[in-house]
Design a protein around this motif. Structure first.
Motif, short mmCIF file in Angstrom:
data_model
loop_
_atom_site.label_atom_id
_atom_site.label_comp_id
_atom_site.label_asym_id
_atom_site.label_seq_id
_atom_site.Cartn_x
_atom_site.Cartn_y
_atom_site.Cartn_z
N SER A 1 17.93 -17.54 34.30
CA SER A 1 17.84 -17.43 32.62
C SER A 1 18.73 -18.51 32.26
N ASN B 1 15.64 -25.02 27.35
CA ASN B 1 15.02 -24.75 26.05
C ASN B 1 16.35 -25.01 24.94
N GLN C 1 16.66 -21.37 32.29
CA GLN C 1 15.85 -21.41 31.18
C GLN C 1 16.32 -21.85 29.75
#
Length: 96
Positions: free
Chosen positions: A38, A45, A41
């Motif tokens: 995560s 992003n 990620q």
């Protein structure tokens, strides 16, 4: 080892061998497959990660006990730099 020292100062008992075994099992490719963490990620992003609540929390606790935690400090600082760099490139429209 740094985390264990801070845990001891907090009167929390941790067994290094148990932690190493758990991490080894969880990050075995046959268990985790093509998992994308995560935190990666979030970086990809342009979002803030949870680093302040992980290694950053260890650094803050360690400071109160005057326990040196250079590895946790380095990890925390590097991730924070990646967050800032990603935020700047996102705002400026630069692709990395």
């Amino acid at each position: 080892d740094e985390i264990i020292l801070v845990a001891q100062a907090e009167r929390v008992k941790l067994e290094k061998s148990e932690i190493v075994e758990m991490i080894t099992n969880v990050f075995d490719p046959s268990m985790s497959g093509n998992h994308i963490p995560s935190m990666l990620q979030d970086i990809e992003n342009g979002r803030k990660t949870e680093i302040d609540y992980l290694n950053g929390a260890i650094v803050k606790r360690a400071e109160s006990y005057r326990i040196p935690v250079p590895v946790n400090l380095l990890i925390s600082n590097l991730i924070q730099m990646m967050e800032e760099t990603r935020e700047v490139t996102k705002v400026e429209g630069i692709k990395n």
